[in-house]
Scaffold this motif. Structure first.
Motif, PDB file in Angstrom:
ATOM      1  N   ALA A  28      40.372  40.904  40.821  1.00 14.23           N
ATOM      2  CA  ALA A  28      40.469  39.526  41.332  1.00 14.23           C
ATOM      3  C   ALA A  28      39.827  38.539  40.365  1.00 14.23           C
ATOM      4  CB  ALA A  28      39.762  39.453  42.681  1.00 14.23           C
ATOM      5  N   GLY A  29      39.292  39.053  39.255  1.00 11.68           N
ATOM      6  CA  GLY A  29      38.580  38.163  38.342  1.00 11.68           C
ATOM      7  C   GLY A  29      39.118  38.254  36.929  1.00 11.68           C
ATOM      8  N   GLU A  83      35.789  35.953  40.049  1.00 11.53           N
ATOM      9  CA  GLU A  83      36.707  35.960  41.193  1.00 11.53           C
ATOM     10  C   GLU A  83      36.732  34.585  41.852  1.00 11.53           C
ATOM     11  OE1 GLU A  83      34.039  39.696  41.751  1.00 11.53           O
ATOM     12  OE2 GLU A  83      33.918  37.639  40.946  1.00 11.53           O
TER      13      GLU A  83
END
Ligand code: FES
Length: 273
Positions: A263-264, A166
């Motif tokens: 988010a990663g 992330e």
């Protein structure tokens, strides 16, 4: 009184501090701090419900859970009636991920003095009193165990998600070791940010077939424009992994497939191309 509702909650203590979450606005007991958990759904075991609730509420996976205590309270129910709520409290020996407020208002690791003054729903009161009675100094007794940590490591080693991805940036290469999604083997790789998105390569220098990194030294040049082998200094362009200077000039790193995951980033497909 309309029936009994089964609720599960988890007790996770790390370094003497207790994981608590604040109930969101619009829900019963909004704004109060509780031992995280929720309703056991039809067809779920309490342990499955705990895992689901913690993932939904705080983006973490509890592991090494064991029964601690149960409590039955009667609470106001929608429409003004009252209902029995049976709360099953589980000790949690480890968590995969770092808790963050997803479907709760806030999360915190509270010390005993803090937990004593935080407003909590009636269902948690007796269990909190019990935990506070076991306190040593200002610290709760840790529930995190070596067995829990081992399960977390094992979970992470099976999960294709690349930890810390992330926070990928053009100034930081992220080394990782992950099972190939096809399960064939475990791959050591490097995740890099480029203007065209993330790139990943096997962490093996084509010059001497050894990892590029050495003792945590930064792998990117100071300006972030090049990946540098820390053994004999070969220089690679992050966009395509090609060696542009050094003992393996003209050769390339082996690319790995990665895909967005939340988010990663996570290792994707068969891993290697
Ligand atoms: S091992 Fe990388 S440049 Fe030699």
């Amino acid at each position: 009184m309309s029936g009994t509702r089964l609720v599960v909650a988890g007790i996770f203590v790390r370094e003497g501090r207790l994981l608590m979450s604040r109930r969101p606005a619009g829900r019963a007991w909004a704004g109060l701090w509780e031992l995280p958990g929720g309703k056991v759904e039809e067809g779920e075991t309490p342990e499955e419900a705990l895992v689901r609730e913690w993932r939904e509420e705080m983006d973490v996976t509890p592991v090494a859970v064991s029964p601690y205590h149960f409590e039955t309270v009667d609470e106001p129910a929608p429409g003004g009636a009252r209902q029995n709520v049976t709360l099953l409290f589980y000790e949690v020996g480890g968590i995969v991920g770092a808790p963050r407020s997803v479907a709760v208002d806030a999360v915190r690791f509270a010390s005993a003095p803090e937990a004593r003054i935080l407003p909590t729903p009636p269902g948690d009161a007796a269990t909190l009193r019990r935990l506070l009675a076991e306190v040593e100094g200002d610290a709760f007794v840790d529930t995190e165990t070596e067995a829990g940590r081992a399960l977390v490591r094992e979970h992470l080693s099976r999960d294709p998600f690349i930890e810390n991805s992330e926070s990928l940036s053009s100034l930081r290469a992220i080394p990782f070791r992950k099972p190939c999604p096809n399960g064939a083997n475990v791959v050591s790789g490097l995740l890099l940010a480029t203007p065209d998105g993330a790139r990943a390569y096997r962490n093996v220098c084509p010059h001497a077939a050894i990892p590029l990194d050495r003792d945590g030294e930064p792998l990117l040049s100071a300006d972030g424009l090049f990946l540098v082998c820390r053994n004999h200094g070969a220089v690679f362009t992050p966009e395509d992994g090609r060696c542009v200077a050094g003992p393996c000039e003209g050769e390339s790193l082996t690319p790995l497939d990665v895909a967005r995951s939340g988010a990663g980033w996570a290792l994707d497909g068969g891993g290697t191309r």
